[in-house]
Write a protein that holds these residues in place. Sequence first.
Motif, PDB file in Angstrom:
ATOM      1  N   ALA A  21       0.823  -1.068  -0.010  1.00 32.49           N
ATOM      2  CA  ALA A  21      -0.005   0.119  -0.105  1.00 32.49           C
ATOM      3  C   ALA A  21       0.650   1.202   0.035  1.00 32.49           C
ATOM      4  CB  ALA A  21      -0.880  -0.058   1.221  1.00 32.49           C
ATOM      5  N   SER A  22       1.850   1.197   0.641  1.00 32.84           N
ATOM      6  CA  SER A  22       2.750   2.484   0.759  1.00 32.84           C
ATOM      7  C   SER A  22       3.371   2.545  -0.300  1.00 32.84           C
ATOM      8  CB  SER A  22       3.773   2.303   2.234  1.00 32.84           C
ATOM      9  OG  SER A  22       4.616   1.481   1.713  1.00 32.84           O
ATOM     10  N   ASN A  23       4.025   1.426  -1.036  1.00 32.73           N
ATOM     11  CA  ASN A  23       4.642   1.612  -2.355  1.00 32.73           C
ATOM     12  C   ASN A  23       3.861   2.343  -3.247  1.00 32.73           C
ATOM     13  OD1 ASN A  23       7.126   0.809  -1.455  1.00 32.73           O
ATOM     14  ND2 ASN A  23       6.454  -1.396  -1.616  1.00 32.73           N
ATOM     15  N   LEU A  24       2.500   1.789  -3.436  1.00 27.79           N
ATOM     16  CA  LEU A  24       1.740   2.099  -4.365  1.00 27.79           C
ATOM     17  C   LEU A  24       1.375   3.688  -4.054  1.00 27.79           C
ATOM     18  CD1 LEU A  24      -1.022  -0.936  -4.401  1.00 27.79           C
ATOM     19  CD2 LEU A  24       0.754  -0.360  -6.107  1.00 27.79           C
ATOM     20  N   VAL A  25       0.971   4.162  -2.968  1.00 29.32           N
ATOM     21  CA  VAL A  25       0.525   5.475  -2.987  1.00 29.32           C
ATOM     22  C   VAL A  25       1.855   6.393  -3.193  1.00 29.32           C
ATOM     23  CG1 VAL A  25      -0.075   7.312  -0.993  1.00 29.32           C
ATOM     24  CG2 VAL A  25      -1.042   4.988  -1.080  1.00 29.32           C
ATOM     25  N   ALA A  26       3.011   5.959  -2.506  1.00 32.17           N
ATOM     26  CA  ALA A  26       4.163   6.803  -3.029  1.00 32.17           C
ATOM     27  C   ALA A  26       4.415   6.935  -4.491  1.00 32.17           C
ATOM     28  CB  ALA A  26       5.465   6.165  -2.124  1.00 32.17           C
ATOM     29  N   GLY A  27       4.431   5.669  -5.032  1.00 35.02           N
ATOM     30  CA  GLY A  27       4.497   5.719  -6.357  1.00 35.02           C
ATOM     31  C   GLY A  27       3.796   6.686  -7.307  1.00 35.02           C
ATOM     32  N   ALA A  28       2.267   6.632  -6.829  1.00 39.05           N
ATOM     33  CA  ALA A  28       1.445   7.377  -7.689  1.00 39.05           C
ATOM     34  C   ALA A  28       1.780   8.894  -7.418  1.00 39.05           C
ATOM     35  CB  ALA A  28      -0.103   7.176  -7.134  1.00 39.05           C
ATOM     36  N   PHE A  29       2.088   9.241  -6.304  1.00 34.34           N
ATOM     37  CA  PHE A  29       2.267  10.874  -5.898  1.00 34.34           C
ATOM     38  C   PHE A  29       3.864  10.946  -6.835  1.00 34.34           C
ATOM     39  CE2 PHE A  29       5.182  13.462  -3.146  1.00 34.34           C
ATOM     40  CZ  PHE A  29       4.426  14.725  -3.194  1.00 34.34           C
ATOM     41  N   ALA A  94       1.877   4.026  -9.634  1.00 35.43           N
ATOM     42  CA  ALA A  94       1.766   3.196  -8.506  1.00 35.43           C
ATOM     43  C   ALA A  94       2.130   1.812  -8.718  1.00 35.43           C
ATOM     44  CB  ALA A  94       0.175   3.245  -8.147  1.00 35.43           C
ATOM     45  N   VAL A  95       1.749   1.197 -10.134  1.00 35.79           N
ATOM     46  CA  VAL A  95       1.855  -0.153 -10.497  1.00 35.79           C
ATOM     47  C   VAL A  95       3.244  -0.158 -10.549  1.00 35.79           C
ATOM     48  CG1 VAL A  95       1.866  -1.780 -12.321  1.00 35.79           C
ATOM     49  CG2 VAL A  95      -0.286  -0.543 -11.515  1.00 35.79           C
ATOM     50  N   TYR A  96       4.139   0.610 -11.243  1.00 41.42           N
ATOM     51  CA  TYR A  96       5.578   0.840 -11.536  1.00 41.42           C
ATOM     52  C   TYR A  96       6.327   0.439 -10.341  1.00 41.42           C
ATOM     53  CZ  TYR A  96      10.012   2.767 -13.231  1.00 41.42           C
ATOM     54  OH  TYR A  96      11.145   3.085 -13.446  1.00 41.42           O
ATOM     55  N   PHE A  97       6.066   1.254  -9.134  1.00 45.06           N
ATOM     56  CA  PHE A  97       6.985   1.207  -7.957  1.00 45.06           C
ATOM     57  C   PHE A  97       6.569   0.031  -6.940  1.00 45.06           C
ATOM     58  CE2 PHE A  97       8.166   5.550  -8.692  1.00 45.06           C
ATOM     59  CZ  PHE A  97       9.466   5.506  -8.406  1.00 45.06           C
ATOM     60  N   GLY A  98       5.334  -0.532  -7.153  1.00 38.37           N
ATOM     61  CA  GLY A  98       4.591  -1.568  -6.163  1.00 38.37           C
ATOM     62  C   GLY A  98       5.345  -2.569  -6.938  1.00 38.37           C
ATOM     63  N   THR A  99       5.583  -2.899  -8.172  1.00 39.96           N
ATOM     64  CA  THR A  99       5.805  -3.903  -8.833  1.00 39.96           C
ATOM     65  C   THR A  99       7.451  -4.027  -8.597  1.00 39.96           C
ATOM     66  OG1 THR A  99       4.298  -3.900 -10.685  1.00 39.96           O
ATOM     67  CG2 THR A  99       6.497  -5.307 -11.236  1.00 39.96           C
ATOM     68  N   TYR A 100       8.256  -3.042  -8.769  1.00 37.08           N
ATOM     69  CA  TYR A 100       9.603  -2.718  -8.654  1.00 37.08           C
ATOM     70  C   TYR A 100      10.118  -3.369  -7.214  1.00 37.08           C
ATOM     71  CZ  TYR A 100      13.987  -0.824  -7.311  1.00 37.08           C
ATOM     72  OH  TYR A 100      15.317  -0.617  -6.744  1.00 37.08           O
ATOM     73  N   GLU A 101       9.117  -2.930  -6.061  1.00 36.69           N
ATOM     74  CA  GLU A 101       9.741  -3.234  -4.867  1.00 36.69           C
ATOM     75  C   GLU A 101       9.370  -4.751  -4.349  1.00 36.69           C
ATOM     76  OE1 GLU A 101      11.522  -1.495  -2.959  1.00 36.69           O
ATOM     77  OE2 GLU A 101      10.967   0.471  -2.920  1.00 36.69           O
ATOM     78  N   ALA A 102       8.181  -5.238  -5.046  1.00 38.51           N
ATOM     79  CA  ALA A 102       7.969  -6.695  -4.802  1.00 38.51           C
ATOM     80  C   ALA A 102       8.864  -7.551  -5.463  1.00 38.51           C
ATOM     81  CB  ALA A 102       6.458  -6.781  -5.337  1.00 38.51           C
ATOM     82  N   VAL A 103       9.179  -7.277  -6.693  1.00 37.51           N
ATOM     83  CA  VAL A 103      10.416  -8.036  -7.572  1.00 37.51           C
ATOM     84  C   VAL A 103      11.692  -8.087  -6.833  1.00 37.51           C
ATOM     85  CG1 VAL A 103      11.403  -8.523  -9.547  1.00 37.51           C
ATOM     86  CG2 VAL A 103       9.038  -7.929  -9.536  1.00 37.51           C
ATOM     87  N   LYS A 104      11.997  -6.750  -6.446  1.00 39.09           N
ATOM     88  CA  LYS A 104      13.451  -6.870  -5.929  1.00 39.09           C
ATOM     89  C   LYS A 104      13.336  -7.494  -4.666  1.00 39.09           C
ATOM     90  CE  LYS A 104      14.872  -3.060  -3.938  1.00 39.09           C
ATOM     91  NZ  LYS A 104      15.462  -1.688  -3.523  1.00 39.09           N
ATOM     92  N   GLN A 105      12.438  -7.295  -3.851  1.00 42.93           N
ATOM     93  CA  GLN A 105      12.264  -8.152  -2.439  1.00 42.93           C
ATOM     94  C   GLN A 105      12.654  -9.801  -2.735  1.00 42.93           C
ATOM     95  OE1 GLN A 105      12.179  -7.088   0.668  1.00 42.93           O
ATOM     96  NE2 GLN A 105      12.056  -9.105   1.654  1.00 42.93           N
ATOM     97  N   LYS A 106      11.621 -10.211  -3.823  1.00 42.34           N
ATOM     98  CA  LYS A 106      11.620 -11.743  -4.103  1.00 42.34           C
ATOM     99  C   LYS A 106      13.054 -12.131  -4.399  1.00 42.34           C
ATOM    100  CE  LYS A 106       8.662 -14.999  -4.835  1.00 42.34           C
ATOM    101  NZ  LYS A 106       7.813 -15.606  -3.630  1.00 42.34           N
ATOM    102  N   LEU A 107      13.879 -11.430  -5.351  1.00 37.57           N
ATOM    103  CA  LEU A 107      15.025 -11.604  -5.601  1.00 37.57           C
ATOM    104  C   LEU A 107      16.006 -11.312  -5.060  1.00 37.57           C
ATOM    105  CD1 LEU A 107      14.536 -10.293  -9.469  1.00 37.57           C
ATOM    106  CD2 LEU A 107      14.486 -12.586  -8.646  1.00 37.57           C
ATOM    107  N   GLY A 108      15.799 -10.853  -3.684  1.00 40.37           N
ATOM    108  CA  GLY A 108      16.854 -10.574  -2.668  1.00 40.37           C
ATOM    109  C   GLY A 108      17.479  -9.308  -2.733  1.00 40.37           C
ATOM    110  N   GLY A 109      16.971  -8.419  -3.446  1.00 41.04           N
ATOM    111  CA  GLY A 109      17.613  -7.180  -3.566  1.00 41.04           C
ATOM    112  C   GLY A 109      17.733  -6.417  -2.310  1.00 41.04           C
TER     113      GLY A 109
END
Length: 302
Positions: A21-29, A94-109
């Motif tokens: 949620a925070s990534n989506l809101v921050a990304g949209a802003f 919102a989709v951009y940053f939400g996806t980025y943070e989710a995938v980076k976390q999944k890959l151990g970034g």
Amino acid sequence: MADHEPLQEIEYEGLPGGSLASNLVAGAFAGIMEHVVMYPVDAIKTRMQIVNPTPAAMYSGITNAVAQISSTEGVRSLWRGIASVALGAGPAHAVYFGTYEAVKQKLGGNDGSEHHPFAVATAGACATIASDALMNPFDVIKQRMQVHGSTYESITECARTVYRNEGFRAFYISYPTTLAMTIPFTAIQFTVYESFSKVLNPVKRYDPFSHCVAGGMAGAVAAAMTTPLDVIKTLLQTRGTSTDMRIRNCDGLVNAAKIIYEREGMKGFARGLRPRIVTTMPSTAICWTSYEMAKYYLLRNN
């Protein structure tokens, strides 16, 4: 208060990607701030990238373009089509940053203090595939309204006219080219941003200055390296406004590249390079600073 402040910094770096949620809101802003602030320069970039422009739409530089457009069309024309960006940028980023943070976390970034360029680049590529699918139609409408001689009064009128005359395909004919540009752009941007951030802000605390500098440098490098593809994208997205039948019937990246090369040679692929860097450098600085600020305050206030 002195004991409380370090806790906020620990919370900020202790929640590596933040909640969805925070990534989506921050990304949209961040997306809205990035596109709206630099919109007039983006409009000039679009006009300078047009192949075979009319004499009235030929510009020798940014200053000349501003003076010429202001004197003949009025300075307000530089803001024409901004509603399309404002409408699309929020959800797309919102989709951009939400996806980025989710995938980076999944890959151990987000693990440890080491640099993870592969995870960052992959996360950035996934983010742009998702966000561009949403943003591409809005970008087509924006550029149709930015070109010289545009008579559209609203984004709704523009969308209806493009759909009626060229069909739904017109909104996505540039999507493969967009991805061919934005995937390396995003991979470069995120990698450079993370690299500069490691140097400027090794403890990963909230620091607007380092976020701004790293974001600006990342945008400048990525913009310079992907401008040729941006010129091709502009040709495809504005082909319906051209009186040149070959351009009007251009059906893809390869055909568009051939037209540009035959008409102007290699220098044609550098059209709009300066305004693109001038647009992208501050806009990515604004984007990253806004994103990190919004995420910080959202995390601080839970």
